[in-house]
Write an enzyme that holds these catalytic residues in place. Structure first.
Site, mmCIF file in Angstrom:
data_model
loop_
_atom_site.group_PDB
_atom_site.id
_atom_site.type_symbol
_atom_site.label_atom_id
_atom_site.label_comp_id
_atom_site.label_asym_id
_atom_site.label_seq_id
_atom_site.Cartn_x
_atom_site.Cartn_y
_atom_site.Cartn_z
ATOM 1 N N VAL A 1 17.565 21.937 -3.600
ATOM 2 C CA VAL A 1 17.494 23.357 -3.257
ATOM 3 C C VAL A 1 17.289 24.176 -4.525
ATOM 4 O O VAL A 1 17.997 23.996 -5.513
ATOM 5 C CB VAL A 1 18.796 23.815 -2.557
ATOM 6 C CG1 VAL A 1 18.746 25.294 -2.229
ATOM 7 C CG2 VAL A 1 19.057 22.992 -1.317
ATOM 8 N N CYS A 2 16.320 25.084 -4.478
ATOM 9 C CA CYS A 2 16.063 25.993 -5.593
ATOM 10 C C CYS A 2 16.686 27.342 -5.261
ATOM 11 O O CYS A 2 16.115 28.134 -4.517
ATOM 12 C CB CYS A 2 14.561 26.129 -5.818
ATOM 13 S SG CYS A 2 14.160 27.174 -7.225
ATOM 14 N N LEU A 3 17.883 27.546 -5.759
ATOM 15 C CA LEU A 3 18.608 28.800 -5.567
ATOM 16 C C LEU A 3 19.237 29.141 -6.909
ATOM 17 O O LEU A 3 20.049 28.368 -7.432
ATOM 18 C CB LEU A 3 19.668 28.622 -4.468
ATOM 19 C CG LEU A 3 20.459 29.849 -4.050
ATOM 20 C CD1 LEU A 3 19.540 30.928 -3.477
ATOM 21 C CD2 LEU A 3 21.510 29.467 -3.012
#
Length: 183
Positions: A111-113
């Site tokens: 996840v790219c957060l």
């Protein structure tokens, strides 16, 4: 001196066992903070939390998100959370268990957060992370992608992107990649 502490610990354990109580497992600071965070959760109705290993293992849990608007409306997405004993000084490790066509989630579930990486601060909490994940589904971000193909389609052709998301969520192929049904 050290032996004295060990003797005291043994005596305490003997007294506790004699009282019929099991020895108390000492919680790490991360477990204490996580317990507080979980007890104060204010999740949207479209999110839920579960503990597959039981309530004794707070450091590993799952969150399910069912967006009620946007491209991913009607989908159901599961995430695993692994929380470090030094939490909140280290962000939780979050993975998406549901294979999803998304610019900010790759096919391996990474996840790219930003708040899970460079923008993590100890004042943030699990509630913040869950709302951040929810926001990814209502407002996918093509400017900071993990899935570059999905990001390019979202940027250049939002109608095709929506069609690809629907096909993937219904259980179908997008390009050469098959996505299991998640609706």
């Amino acid at each position: 001196m050290i032996n004295l502490f060990k003797v005291k610990e043994k005596q305490r354990a003997i007294v506790e066992n004699a009282n019929g109580k099991a020895p108390v497992k000492k919680q790490s600071a991360g477990e204490l903070r996580l317990h507080k965070d979980i007890s104060e959760l204010t999740l949207p109705e479209t999110c839920s939390i579960s503990f597959p290993n039981g309530k004794d293992d707070l450091m590993n849990f799952e969150v399910t998100i069912q967006p009620d608007e946007g491209f991913y409306l009607g989908g159901k997405f599961a995430f695993t959370f692994q929380v470090s004993p030094i939490y909140p000084h280290e962000a939780p490790k979050v993975k998406c268990k549901t294979k999803v066509y998304h610019p900010n989630i790759d096919l391996e579930g990474n996840v790219c957060l930003n708040i899970l990486r460079e923008d993590w601060k100890p004042v943030l909490n699990i509630n913040t992370v869950i709302y951040g994940l929810f926001h990814l589904f209502t407002h996918p971000n093509y400017e900071d992608p993990l899935n570059h193909d999905a990001a390019a389609v979202l940027r250049d052709n939002p109608k095709l992107f929506e069609s690809n998301v629907r096909r993937a969520m219904a259980g179908g192929h997008v390009g050469q990649t098959f996505f299991p049904r998640c609706m």
